[in-house]
Scaffold this motif. Structure first.
Motif, PDB file in Angstrom:
ATOM      1  N   UNK A  72     -91.268 -23.401 -35.899  1.00 57.45           N
ATOM      2  CA  UNK A  72     -90.521 -24.598 -36.280  1.00 57.45           C
ATOM      3  C   UNK A  72     -91.165 -25.852 -35.701  1.00 57.45           C
ATOM      4  N   UNK A  73     -91.512 -25.817 -34.417  1.00 59.87           N
ATOM      5  CA  UNK A  73     -92.180 -26.965 -33.789  1.00 59.87           C
ATOM      6  C   UNK A  73     -93.485 -27.267 -34.534  1.00 59.87           C
ATOM      7  N   UNK A  74     -94.231 -26.225 -34.844  1.00 59.50           N
ATOM      8  CA  UNK A  74     -95.506 -26.377 -35.548  1.00 59.50           C
ATOM      9  C   UNK A  74     -95.295 -27.009 -36.919  1.00 59.50           C
ATOM     10  N   UNK A  75     -94.353 -26.500 -37.670  1.00 60.84           N
ATOM     11  CA  UNK A  75     -94.118 -27.016 -39.020  1.00 60.84           C
ATOM     12  C   UNK A  75     -93.700 -28.487 -38.981  1.00 60.84           C
ATOM     13  N   UNK A  76     -92.680 -28.804 -38.177  1.00 64.36           N
ATOM     14  CA  UNK A  76     -92.125 -30.150 -38.214  1.00 64.36           C
ATOM     15  C   UNK A  76     -93.041 -31.207 -37.612  1.00 64.36           C
ATOM     16  N   UNK A  77     -93.694 -30.896 -36.513  1.00 64.24           N
ATOM     17  CA  UNK A  77     -94.505 -31.934 -35.877  1.00 64.24           C
ATOM     18  C   UNK A  77     -95.955 -31.923 -36.353  1.00 64.24           C
ATOM     19  N   UNK A  78     -96.553 -30.770 -36.426  1.00 63.66           N
ATOM     20  CA  UNK A  78     -97.956 -30.696 -36.808  1.00 63.66           C
ATOM     21  C   UNK A  78     -98.124 -30.918 -38.320  1.00 63.66           C
ATOM     22  N   UNK A  79     -97.342 -30.199 -39.106  1.00 68.49           N
ATOM     23  CA  UNK A  79     -97.509 -30.261 -40.561  1.00 68.49           C
ATOM     24  C   UNK A  79     -96.809 -31.473 -41.170  1.00 68.49           C
ATOM     25  N   UNK A  80     -95.509 -31.587 -40.962  1.00 67.27           N
ATOM     26  CA  UNK A  80     -94.741 -32.650 -41.607  1.00 67.27           C
ATOM     27  C   UNK A  80     -95.078 -34.027 -41.038  1.00 67.27           C
ATOM     28  N   UNK A  81     -94.980 -34.197 -39.732  1.00 65.43           N
ATOM     29  CA  UNK A  81     -95.154 -35.531 -39.148  1.00 65.43           C
ATOM     30  C   UNK A  81     -96.621 -35.932 -39.000  1.00 65.43           C
ATOM     31  N   UNK A  82     -97.462 -35.026 -38.514  1.00 68.14           N
ATOM     32  CA  UNK A  82     -98.868 -35.395 -38.287  1.00 68.14           C
ATOM     33  C   UNK A  82     -99.746 -35.155 -39.516  1.00 68.14           C
ATOM     34  N   UNK A  83     -99.205 -34.455 -40.521  1.00 65.95           N
ATOM     35  CA  UNK A  83     -99.961 -34.233 -41.747  1.00 65.95           C
ATOM     36  C   UNK A  83    -101.111 -33.254 -41.619  1.00 65.95           C
ATOM     37  N   UNK A  84    -101.065 -32.401 -40.613  1.00 63.41           N
ATOM     38  CA  UNK A  84    -102.128 -31.410 -40.424  1.00 63.41           C
ATOM     39  C   UNK A  84    -101.827 -30.141 -41.220  1.00 63.41           C
ATOM     40  N   UNK A 115     -95.394 -22.933 -26.293  1.00 65.79           N
ATOM     41  CA  UNK A 115     -95.719 -24.016 -25.358  1.00 65.79           C
ATOM     42  C   UNK A 115     -96.773 -24.963 -25.939  1.00 65.79           C
ATOM     43  N   UNK A 116     -97.739 -24.414 -26.668  1.00 65.87           N
ATOM     44  CA  UNK A 116     -98.764 -25.239 -27.313  1.00 65.87           C
ATOM     45  C   UNK A 116     -98.134 -26.179 -28.328  1.00 65.87           C
ATOM     46  N   UNK A 117     -97.221 -25.663 -29.130  1.00 61.29           N
ATOM     47  CA  UNK A 117     -96.578 -26.484 -30.158  1.00 61.29           C
ATOM     48  C   UNK A 117     -95.629 -27.510 -29.542  1.00 61.29           C
ATOM     49  N   UNK A 118     -94.934 -27.147 -28.473  1.00 60.57           N
ATOM     50  CA  UNK A 118     -94.074 -28.113 -27.778  1.00 60.57           C
ATOM     51  C   UNK A 118     -94.932 -29.237 -27.203  1.00 60.57           C
ATOM     52  N   UNK A 119     -96.062 -28.893 -26.612  1.00 62.71           N
ATOM     53  CA  UNK A 119     -96.959 -29.918 -26.049  1.00 62.71           C
ATOM     54  C   UNK A 119     -97.481 -30.840 -27.152  1.00 62.71           C
ATOM     55  N   UNK A 120     -97.837 -30.261 -28.289  1.00 66.76           N
ATOM     56  CA  UNK A 120     -98.287 -31.087 -29.416  1.00 66.76           C
ATOM     57  C   UNK A 120     -97.166 -32.033 -29.853  1.00 66.76           C
ATOM     58  N   UNK A 121     -95.960 -31.496 -29.995  1.00 70.72           N
ATOM     59  CA  UNK A 121     -94.812 -32.307 -30.418  1.00 70.72           C
ATOM     60  C   UNK A 121     -94.559 -33.441 -29.438  1.00 70.72           C
ATOM     61  N   UNK A 122     -94.557 -33.130 -28.153  1.00 68.33           N
ATOM     62  CA  UNK A 122     -94.330 -34.162 -27.136  1.00 68.33           C
ATOM     63  C   UNK A 122     -95.408 -35.239 -27.199  1.00 68.33           C
ATOM     64  N   UNK A 123     -96.644 -34.820 -27.354  1.00 72.10           N
ATOM     65  CA  UNK A 123     -97.749 -35.785 -27.454  1.00 72.10           C
ATOM     66  C   UNK A 123     -97.584 -36.644 -28.710  1.00 72.10           C
ATOM     67  N   UNK A 124     -97.232 -36.019 -29.816  1.00 70.32           N
ATOM     68  CA  UNK A 124     -97.036 -36.769 -31.052  1.00 70.32           C
ATOM     69  C   UNK A 124     -95.939 -37.827 -30.879  1.00 70.32           C
ATOM     70  N   UNK A 125     -94.797 -37.414 -30.360  1.00 71.71           N
ATOM     71  CA  UNK A 125     -93.669 -38.336 -30.186  1.00 71.71           C
ATOM     72  C   UNK A 125     -94.070 -39.477 -29.249  1.00 71.71           C
ATOM     73  N   UNK A 126     -94.778 -39.166 -28.175  1.00 69.94           N
ATOM     74  CA  UNK A 126     -95.221 -40.203 -27.239  1.00 69.94           C
ATOM     75  C   UNK A 126     -96.193 -41.191 -27.880  1.00 69.94           C
ATOM     76  N   UNK A 127     -96.901 -40.750 -28.914  1.00 67.00           N
ATOM     77  CA  UNK A 127     -97.940 -41.586 -29.521  1.00 67.00           C
ATOM     78  C   UNK A 127     -97.425 -42.543 -30.590  1.00 67.00           C
TER      79      UNK A 127
END
Length: 176
Positions: A72-84, A115-127
């Motif tokens: 879920x973290x991967x889909x929403x932050x990496x795919x949907x929000x970051x467009x990866x 943990x990798x996906x949570x870290x990506x999500x946190x970094x994305x939100x911070x950016x």
């Protein structure tokens, strides 16, 4: 000899959520609290216990919940929000919930992915500058970061309820 528990609860800190804060601070604090709660529900258990499916006929397990949270973290932050491009992380016959056996490698892979996906999500939100930044959800179209964060809060809250029931059935622990 009994297997060693995989997650040590002494390293998991759930900080109090702020009672007066701006929206972004508040939402992120609640999300962090729910993420930590899921990890606490898994603490002190062996890989075999994490894979138990004690709520028959459901195939739900704590390890399945961790895998689902990672996806879920991967889909929403990496795919949907970051467009990866973000393909599925787990290879299995059913879905990420369906874990029929587990060993330390299975558990390590699931928690590492989460943990990798949570870290990506946190970094994305911070950016990003604000919660109105949008991503594209294939079925919904444009969605704001505010919407995604609210949805993730909903997901974690619902699945932490499942984790409560699973943990109580596994070893009787409640209120973690």
């Amino acid at each position: 000899m009994a297997a060693t528990p995989f997650i040590d609860s002494s390293r998991i800190v759930r900080e109090n959520r702020p009672t007066q804060a701006d929206e972004r601070t508040n939402v992120l604090a609640f999300l962090r609290w729910h993420r930590n709660t899921l990890e606490l529900k898994c603490a002190g258990l062996t890989p075999e216990q994490l894979a138990l499916q004690p709520l028959s006929p459901s195939s739900l397990s704590l390890l399945g919940l961790v895998r689902h949270a990672a996806q879920s973290e991967r889909f929403w932050f990496r795919h949907v929000m970051a467009g990866e491009e973000a393909s599925a992380m787990f290879s299995f016959p059913g879905d990420e919930f369906d874990v029929t056996d587990a060993n330390s490698q299975t558990v390590i892979a699931a928690f590492h992915a989460w943990r990798t996906e949570v870290a990506f999500a946190d970094h994305y939100v911070d950016s990003v500058s604000d919660l109105e930044v949008t991503g594209n959800e294939p079925g919904e179209g444009p969605v704001s970061l505010r919407w995604v964060l609210s949805h993730l809060l909903e997901e974690y809250a619902r699945h932490n309820g499942h984790a409560d029931l699973l943990r109580e059935q596994i070893d009787g622990a409640v209120g973690l």
